[in-house]
Write a protein that holds these residues in place. Structure first.
Motif, PDB file in Angstrom:
ATOM      1  N   ALA A   1       0.823  -1.206   0.000  1.00 42.87           N
ATOM      2  CA  ALA A   1       0.000   0.000   0.000  1.00 42.87           C
ATOM      3  C   ALA A   1       0.859   1.258   0.000  1.00 42.87           C
ATOM      4  O   ALA A   1       0.523   2.254  -0.665  1.00 42.87           O
ATOM      5  CB  ALA A   1      -0.930  -0.014   1.212  1.00 42.87           C
TER       6      ALA A   1
ATOM      7  N   LEU B   1      -4.922  -0.976  -3.116  1.00 46.02           N
ATOM      8  CA  LEU B   1      -5.428  -2.275  -2.662  1.00 46.02           C
ATOM      9  C   LEU B   1      -4.857  -3.419  -3.485  1.00 46.02           C
ATOM     10  O   LEU B   1      -4.482  -4.469  -2.948  1.00 46.02           O
ATOM     11  CB  LEU B   1      -6.954  -2.292  -2.723  1.00 46.02           C
TER      12      LEU B   1
ATOM     13  N   SER C   1      -1.346  -3.937  -2.413  1.00 46.31           N
ATOM     14  CA  SER C   1      -1.359  -4.505  -1.072  1.00 46.31           C
ATOM     15  C   SER C   1      -1.654  -6.003  -1.111  1.00 46.31           C
ATOM     16  O   SER C   1      -0.951  -6.820  -0.502  1.00 46.31           O
ATOM     17  CB  SER C   1      -2.402  -3.778  -0.214  1.00 46.31           C
ATOM     18  N   GLU C   2      -2.692  -6.387  -1.833  1.00 46.62           N
ATOM     19  CA  GLU C   2      -3.080  -7.794  -1.925  1.00 46.62           C
ATOM     20  C   GLU C   2      -2.003  -8.627  -2.614  1.00 46.62           C
ATOM     21  O   GLU C   2      -1.648  -9.716  -2.158  1.00 46.62           O
ATOM     22  CB  GLU C   2      -4.407  -7.924  -2.695  1.00 46.62           C
TER      23      GLU C   2
ATOM     24  N   VAL D   1      -6.851  -5.634   3.071  1.00 48.05           N
ATOM     25  CA  VAL D   1      -7.823  -4.541   3.002  1.00 48.05           C
ATOM     26  C   VAL D   1      -7.649  -3.616   4.205  1.00 48.05           C
ATOM     27  O   VAL D   1      -7.633  -2.376   4.074  1.00 48.05           O
ATOM     28  CB  VAL D   1      -9.264  -5.095   2.955  1.00 48.05           C
TER      29      VAL D   1
ATOM     30  N   THR E   1      -4.550  -1.553   3.791  1.00 49.55           N
ATOM     31  CA  THR E   1      -4.755  -0.484   2.810  1.00 49.55           C
ATOM     32  C   THR E   1      -5.525   0.683   3.416  1.00 49.55           C
ATOM     33  O   THR E   1      -5.194   1.857   3.181  1.00 49.55           O
ATOM     34  CB  THR E   1      -5.514  -1.021   1.584  1.00 49.55           C
TER      35      THR E   1
END
Length: 204
Positions: free
Chosen positions: A18, A32, A35-36, A67, A70
């Motif tokens: 993020a 996101l 981040s994922e 999530v 983020t």
């Protein structure tokens, strides 16, 4: 306990993804995605190679943790940046944990020690590689400043050796993860890096 440790590692990796999104001035969707992919990419690649359902899709926690990371970075990224040194220490812990766990899982599924080590390293650094590619960066793995991949290799190799001499269980996994973690921390503090080709000077 193992899932809790996984989630901690995923959370820290997700924070770095993020933060990359913030540096690249991406919107919340881009943040996101990075981040994922940073948090889960390595484990998904490992499980696809092993031909098993990816662990990331077996529990909502694996998807929701990035999530949460983020959201935290979206609203409070200046504060998160201030504690980046602490995050990097946790990132080193995640690196050690993921390389050891990834190697152990590969060995459990019958891979030989060398291939298991490759998957262990992939588990630890694969998400970071995908993050850098998506963000338009040269993957840091290719110019391993402050030794990132090398500690993962050492941790994976140690876990494989312990497995081969029939030392198994969470204690041996933790031991291998700790060795990788300590090597990464030492490299960060002392500025160690992998050697360049003979006659090539490092860039500043």
């Amino acid at each position: 306990m193992s899932e809790l440790l996984d989630l901690v590692g995923i959370f820290v990796f997700a924070l770095t993804g993020a933060l990359m999104g913030v540096r690249k001035r991406l919107d919340v969707v881009g943040m996101l995605v990075l981040s994922e992919i940073t948090a889960l990419g390595g484990g998904v690649l490992r499980d696809l190679v092993l031909n098993v359902p990816p662990a990331a899709f077996q529990s909502l926690g694996y998807i929701l943790t990035p999530v949460l990371a983020t959201v935290i970075v979206f609203f409070w990224h200046p504060h998160v940046t201030k504690v980046l040194p602490a995050i990097m220490v946790l990132d080193a812990a995640g690196l050690g944990l993921f390389c050891a766990v990834g190697t152990e899982k590969a060995l459990t599924y019958g891979l030989n020690p060398l291939h298991a080590c490759v998957l262990g390293v992939m588990t630890a650094v694969g998400g970071g590689i995908l993050r850098d590619i998506l963000a338009g960066e040269i993957p840091t793995l290719l110019y391993d400043r402050q030794l990132y991949a090398v500690p993962a290799m050492v941790g994976a190799a140690l876990r494989a050796v312990l497995f081969e001499v029939h030392l198994q269980g969470w204690v041996t996994t933790l031991a291998a993860a700790t060795v990788a973690f300590l090597l990464r921390i030492a490299a960060m503090r002392r500025g160690w890096r992998a050697p360049l080709a003979k006659g090539v000077r490092p860039q500043d």
